[in-house]
Design a protein around this motif. Structure first.
Motif, PDB file in Angstrom:
ATOM      1  N   ALA A  80      14.618  16.550  10.463  1.00  0.00           N
ATOM      2  CA  ALA A  80      15.874  16.066   9.854  1.00  0.00           C
ATOM      3  C   ALA A  80      17.118  16.910   9.680  1.00  0.00           C
ATOM      4  O   ALA A  80      16.628  18.020   9.264  1.00  0.00           O
ATOM      5  N   GLN A 127      16.483  13.006  13.552  1.00  0.00           N
ATOM      6  CA  GLN A 127      17.418  12.334  12.929  1.00  0.00           C
ATOM      7  C   GLN A 127      18.523  12.885  12.118  1.00  0.00           C
ATOM      8  O   GLN A 127      18.198  14.004  11.568  1.00  0.00           O
ATOM      9  N   ASP A 139      17.513  11.042   1.038  1.00  0.00           N
ATOM     10  CA  ASP A 139      17.386  10.064   2.363  1.00  0.00           C
ATOM     11  C   ASP A 139      16.448  10.932   3.547  1.00  0.00           C
ATOM     12  O   ASP A 139      15.735  10.389   4.114  1.00  0.00           O
ATOM     13  N   TRP A 143      13.026  10.063   4.966  1.00  0.00           N
ATOM     14  CA  TRP A 143      12.819  10.126   6.392  1.00  0.00           C
ATOM     15  C   TRP A 143      11.688  10.934   7.003  1.00  0.00           C
ATOM     16  O   TRP A 143      10.670  10.536   7.740  1.00  0.00           O
ATOM     17  N   THR A 147       7.741  10.203   8.833  1.00  0.00           N
ATOM     18  CA  THR A 147       7.942  10.476  10.198  1.00  0.00           C
ATOM     19  C   THR A 147       7.029  11.474  10.539  1.00  0.00           C
ATOM     20  O   THR A 147       7.037  11.770  11.957  1.00  0.00           O
TER      21      THR A 147
END
Length: 181
Positions: A80, A127, A139, A143, A147
């Motif tokens: 991320a 991401q 956020d 994620w 994931t």
């Protein structure tokens, strides 16, 4: 079966032994793909650890962080990337170039090149979260939590001083950085 055959005391002793054994092992290393950096760090950055890249504006912090993130993704780790200073499009462009998409296709916003870059990044489980589009650090963490697929995730925050953390809204700058860390 172990609990029934040996009792809980033995199970806890074994867990303590395993924890001690794991603690005695050298830390895992996350290869960055940058040979001199990996050599200097005996095979890569210690992982999982908290690593801060610091330097003057324009020194290459984001470039290095992007290369490390891409290397982690190629090794199977979900990544991320929380983009605050440069913006999500800039980070996505850099990552797209690392996937092998020619720079001109990305800079000219060639649909085919951008689509291929997106497909490759999604396959690598990368991401990009853009603070300018309302994303928060929470956020990105959420994620990563969903994931992982058994591998530790990598979170890149660009930058600690300006990151958007919903739970730290209204904090003074130093307290906000402490909350982020």
């Amino acid at each position: 079966d172990l609990v029934r055959s040996r009792g809980l005391g033995d199970v806890y002793k074994r867990q303590d032994y395993l924890r001690a054994l794991i603690g005695a092992l050298p830390p895992l290393r996350l290869a960055t793909g940058i040979a001199p950096l990996d050599v200097a760090h005996r095979g890569g950055l210690p992982f999982p650890r908290f690593v801060i890249l610091a330097g003057a504006p324009g020194a290459g912090k984001t470039t290095l962080a992007t290369a490390v993130a891409y290397g982690a993704a190629r090794a199977g780790h979900p990544v991320a990337f929380f983009a605050q200073d440069e913006g999500g499009d800039g980070i996505a462009d850099r990552l797209g170039q690392l996937t092998g998409i020619p720079r001109h296709q990305i800079e000219e916003r060639d649909e085919v090149g951008l689509e291929r870059a997106c497909e490759r990044l999604q396959a690598l489980r990368v991401q990009v979260f853009d603070a300018d589009e309302g994303a928060t650090l929470e956020d990105a963490l959420a994620w990563l939590a969903t994931t992982g697929a058994g591998l530790p995730g990598v979170l890149v925050v660009d930058s600690l001083q300006t990151v958007r953390l919903a739970s730290a809204e209204g904090f003074e700058p130093r307290a906000k950085v402490d909350a982020v860390v």
